[in-house]
Write a protein that holds these residues in place. Structure first.
Motif, PDB file in Angstrom:
ATOM      1  N   MET A  50      10.910   8.451 -13.799  1.00 21.25           N
ATOM      2  CA  MET A  50      10.577   7.614 -11.903  1.00 21.25           C
ATOM      3  C   MET A  50      10.901   8.453 -11.323  1.00 21.25           C
ATOM      4  O   MET A  50      12.090   7.952 -11.043  1.00 21.25           O
ATOM      5  CB  MET A  50      10.188   5.876 -12.115  1.00 21.25           C
ATOM      6  CG  MET A  50       9.395   6.822 -11.245  1.00 21.25           C
ATOM      7  SD  MET A  50       8.647   4.617 -10.577  1.00 21.25           S
ATOM      8  CE  MET A  50       7.442   3.583 -11.971  1.00 21.25           C
ATOM      9  N   ILE A  51      10.541   9.242 -10.620  1.00 21.28           N
ATOM     10  CA  ILE A  51      11.351   9.881  -9.487  1.00 21.28           C
ATOM     11  C   ILE A  51      11.233   9.690  -8.504  1.00 21.28           C
ATOM     12  O   ILE A  51      11.282  10.158  -7.151  1.00 21.28           O
ATOM     13  CB  ILE A  51      11.635  11.664  -9.808  1.00 21.28           C
ATOM     14  CG1 ILE A  51       9.829  11.936  -9.526  1.00 21.28           C
ATOM     15  CG2 ILE A  51      12.287  11.621 -11.227  1.00 21.28           C
ATOM     16  CD1 ILE A  51       9.853  14.109  -9.658  1.00 21.28           C
ATOM     17  N   GLY A  52       9.834   8.741  -7.574  1.00 21.04           N
ATOM     18  CA  GLY A  52       9.176   8.434  -6.962  1.00 21.04           C
ATOM     19  C   GLY A  52       7.869   7.678  -7.179  1.00 21.04           C
ATOM     20  O   GLY A  52       6.997   7.721  -8.081  1.00 21.04           O
ATOM     21  N   PHE A  53       7.920   6.812  -5.592  1.00 17.56           N
ATOM     22  CA  PHE A  53       6.615   5.959  -6.137  1.00 17.56           C
ATOM     23  C   PHE A  53       5.929   5.469  -5.166  1.00 17.56           C
ATOM     24  O   PHE A  53       6.840   5.412  -3.680  1.00 17.56           O
ATOM     25  CB  PHE A  53       6.924   4.725  -6.957  1.00 17.56           C
ATOM     26  CG  PHE A  53       7.791   3.373  -6.306  1.00 17.56           C
ATOM     27  CD1 PHE A  53       7.444   2.241  -5.803  1.00 17.56           C
ATOM     28  CD2 PHE A  53       9.239   3.978  -6.557  1.00 17.56           C
ATOM     29  CE1 PHE A  53       7.826   1.358  -4.992  1.00 17.56           C
ATOM     30  CE2 PHE A  53      10.440   2.945  -5.764  1.00 17.56           C
ATOM     31  CZ  PHE A  53       9.151   1.654  -4.718  1.00 17.56           C
ATOM     32  N   SER A  54       4.662   5.022  -4.982  1.00 19.80           N
ATOM     33  CA  SER A  54       4.399   4.458  -2.890  1.00 19.80           C
ATOM     34  C   SER A  54       3.332   3.340  -3.788  1.00 19.80           C
ATOM     35  O   SER A  54       2.391   3.660  -4.716  1.00 19.80           O
ATOM     36  CB  SER A  54       3.997   5.402  -2.644  1.00 19.80           C
ATOM     37  OG  SER A  54       2.756   6.172  -3.421  1.00 19.80           O
ATOM     38  N   TYR A  55       3.598   2.009  -2.831  1.00 22.68           N
ATOM     39  CA  TYR A  55       1.882   1.634  -2.941  1.00 22.68           C
ATOM     40  C   TYR A  55       1.913   0.837  -1.355  1.00 22.68           C
ATOM     41  O   TYR A  55       2.621   0.845  -0.449  1.00 22.68           O
ATOM     42  CB  TYR A  55       2.500   0.200  -4.049  1.00 22.68           C
ATOM     43  CG  TYR A  55       3.682  -0.404  -3.553  1.00 22.68           C
ATOM     44  CD1 TYR A  55       2.809  -1.675  -2.657  1.00 22.68           C
ATOM     45  CD2 TYR A  55       4.780  -0.594  -3.032  1.00 22.68           C
ATOM     46  CE1 TYR A  55       3.910  -2.759  -2.542  1.00 22.68           C
ATOM     47  CE2 TYR A  55       5.883  -0.970  -3.659  1.00 22.68           C
ATOM     48  CZ  TYR A  55       5.513  -2.322  -2.645  1.00 22.68           C
ATOM     49  OH  TYR A  55       6.273  -3.811  -2.379  1.00 22.68           O
ATOM     50  N   GLY A  56       0.730   0.540  -1.559  1.00 23.07           N
ATOM     51  CA  GLY A  56      -0.196  -0.484  -0.555  1.00 23.07           C
ATOM     52  C   GLY A  56      -1.094  -1.864  -1.235  1.00 23.07           C
ATOM     53  O   GLY A  56      -1.091  -1.850  -2.328  1.00 23.07           O
ATOM     54  N   TYR A  57      -1.993  -2.261  -0.313  1.00 25.52           N
ATOM     55  CA  TYR A  57      -3.224  -2.780  -0.139  1.00 25.52           C
ATOM     56  C   TYR A  57      -3.434  -3.449   0.947  1.00 25.52           C
ATOM     57  O   TYR A  57      -3.631  -2.802   1.945  1.00 25.52           O
ATOM     58  CB  TYR A  57      -1.959  -4.062  -0.714  1.00 25.52           C
ATOM     59  CG  TYR A  57      -1.046  -4.849   0.308  1.00 25.52           C
ATOM     60  CD1 TYR A  57      -1.570  -5.268   0.944  1.00 25.52           C
ATOM     61  CD2 TYR A  57       0.092  -4.444  -0.572  1.00 25.52           C
ATOM     62  CE1 TYR A  57      -0.221  -5.677   2.129  1.00 25.52           C
ATOM     63  CE2 TYR A  57       0.752  -5.187   0.341  1.00 25.52           C
ATOM     64  CZ  TYR A  57       1.175  -6.100   1.568  1.00 25.52           C
ATOM     65  OH  TYR A  57       2.090  -6.229   2.231  1.00 25.52           O
ATOM     66  N   THR A  58      -4.733  -3.671   0.592  1.00 28.31           N
ATOM     67  CA  THR A  58      -5.682  -4.299   2.130  1.00 28.31           C
ATOM     68  C   THR A  58      -4.637  -5.397   2.790  1.00 28.31           C
ATOM     69  O   THR A  58      -4.549  -6.071   2.193  1.00 28.31           O
ATOM     70  CB  THR A  58      -6.760  -4.218   1.643  1.00 28.31           C
ATOM     71  OG1 THR A  58      -7.280  -3.938   1.079  1.00 28.31           O
ATOM     72  CG2 THR A  58      -8.142  -4.931   2.687  1.00 28.31           C
ATOM     73  N   SER A  59      -4.323  -4.996   4.255  1.00 29.54           N
ATOM     74  CA  SER A  59      -3.777  -6.186   5.076  1.00 29.54           C
ATOM     75  C   SER A  59      -5.304  -6.796   5.117  1.00 29.54           C
ATOM     76  O   SER A  59      -6.013  -6.947   5.806  1.00 29.54           O
ATOM     77  CB  SER A  59      -3.212  -5.335   6.278  1.00 29.54           C
ATOM     78  OG  SER A  59      -2.488  -5.439   6.903  1.00 29.54           O
ATOM     79  N   LEU A  60      -4.855  -8.097   5.191  1.00 35.83           N
ATOM     80  CA  LEU A  60      -5.187  -9.445   5.636  1.00 35.83           C
ATOM     81  C   LEU A  60      -4.914 -10.115   6.319  1.00 35.83           C
ATOM     82  O   LEU A  60      -3.117 -10.744   5.952  1.00 35.83           O
ATOM     83  CB  LEU A  60      -5.825 -10.170   4.696  1.00 35.83           C
ATOM     84  CG  LEU A  60      -6.845  -9.182   3.773  1.00 35.83           C
ATOM     85  CD1 LEU A  60      -6.951  -9.774   1.823  1.00 35.83           C
ATOM     86  CD2 LEU A  60      -8.055  -8.889   4.073  1.00 35.83           C
ATOM     87  N   PRO A  61      -4.909 -11.073   7.238  1.00 41.70           N
ATOM     88  CA  PRO A  61      -4.531 -12.134   7.721  1.00 41.70           C
ATOM     89  C   PRO A  61      -3.720 -13.746   7.101  1.00 41.70           C
ATOM     90  O   PRO A  61      -3.295 -14.077   7.527  1.00 41.70           O
ATOM     91  CB  PRO A  61      -6.120 -13.302   8.606  1.00 41.70           C
ATOM     92  CG  PRO A  61      -6.694 -11.452   8.585  1.00 41.70           C
ATOM     93  CD  PRO A  61      -6.359 -11.617   7.180  1.00 41.70           C
ATOM     94  N   THR A  62      -3.893 -13.425   5.699  1.00 40.00           N
ATOM     95  CA  THR A  62      -3.503 -14.439   5.161  1.00 40.00           C
ATOM     96  C   THR A  62      -1.815 -14.684   4.613  1.00 40.00           C
ATOM     97  O   THR A  62      -0.943 -14.804   3.891  1.00 40.00           O
ATOM     98  CB  THR A  62      -4.490 -14.691   4.020  1.00 40.00           C
ATOM     99  OG1 THR A  62      -4.331 -13.516   3.115  1.00 40.00           O
ATOM    100  CG2 THR A  62      -5.160 -15.775   3.406  1.00 40.00           C
ATOM    101  N   GLN A  63      -1.814 -12.810   4.681  1.00 40.05           N
ATOM    102  CA  GLN A  63      -0.230 -12.077   4.485  1.00 40.05           C
ATOM    103  C   GLN A  63       0.756 -12.225   5.472  1.00 40.05           C
ATOM    104  O   GLN A  63      -0.049 -12.524   6.592  1.00 40.05           O
ATOM    105  CB  GLN A  63      -0.709 -11.017   4.155  1.00 40.05           C
ATOM    106  CG  GLN A  63      -1.738 -10.835   2.873  1.00 40.05           C
ATOM    107  CD  GLN A  63      -2.419  -9.426   3.152  1.00 40.05           C
ATOM    108  OE1 GLN A  63      -1.842  -8.106   3.535  1.00 40.05           O
ATOM    109  NE2 GLN A  63      -3.208  -8.916   1.336  1.00 40.05           N
TER     110      GLN A  63
END
Length: 168
Positions: free
Chosen positions: A56-69
């Motif tokens: 692995m030489i790189g990665f990215s990630y994300g998710y839906t942003s919600l008020p519970t976070q």
């Protein structure tokens, strides 16, 4: 030729954490726990780039942003009601982008950042980066991201960040 794949299982999360720790010289090992936790969030999407040898030489990630976070609420505190409606109401939170230093300036960060939000169904995306991280800010601006708020001090951080957003 490199290979892009989904970041989807514990083994890949561990590889991403090892890469993150190597890049940032961070040995607290909490990044793997954060990735695992975030992978359970609604709308989680993660990508990795593998070298020809399969590392692995790189990665990215994300998710839906919600008020519970937690981070959503930090961001919400910084934005007024109109900004919240525009940027956080239906938002994909772009959490992490990391490329091994020996593979930088080859377009991999651009590729991951573009591919990560490509299939997202949210109206907007939001991210934070250090105010003085000029390479990252230049990359994001070239991809259509806008500065929303600067400076931003998440949590107890003494490091200044900028909140950036993109309409999808």
């Amino acid at each position: 030729m490199v290979k892009i794949m989904g970041l989807t299982n514990d083994e890949q999360f561990q590889q991403a954490a090892t890469l993150y720790e190597e890049i940032w010289k961070d040995n607290d090992h909490s990044i793997e726990e954060r990735i695992q936790k975030h992978s359970s969030y609604s709308g989680f999407r993660g990508l990795a780039i593998l070298s020809n040898e399969g590392s692995m030489i790189g990665f990215s990630y994300g998710y839906t942003s919600l008020p519970t976070q937690f981070y959503h609420n930090l961001l919400a505190e910084e934005l007024n009601a109109l900004e919240y409606q525009r940027w956080l109401k239906d938002c994909f939170e772009f959490v992490e982008l990391a490329i091994h230093p020996s593979y930088r300036n080859r377009g991999f960060a651009r590729l991951l950042a573009t591919k990560l939000v490509e299939a997202v169904e949210n109206k907007t995306a939001i991210l934070t980066t250090q105010v003085d991280n000029h390479p990252a800010r230049t990359l994001y601006k070239s991809l259509g991201w806008k500065d929303i708020k600067e400076p931003f001090f998440p949590g107890n951080s003494k490091q200044a960040y900028v909140i950036m957003g993109k309409e999808l």
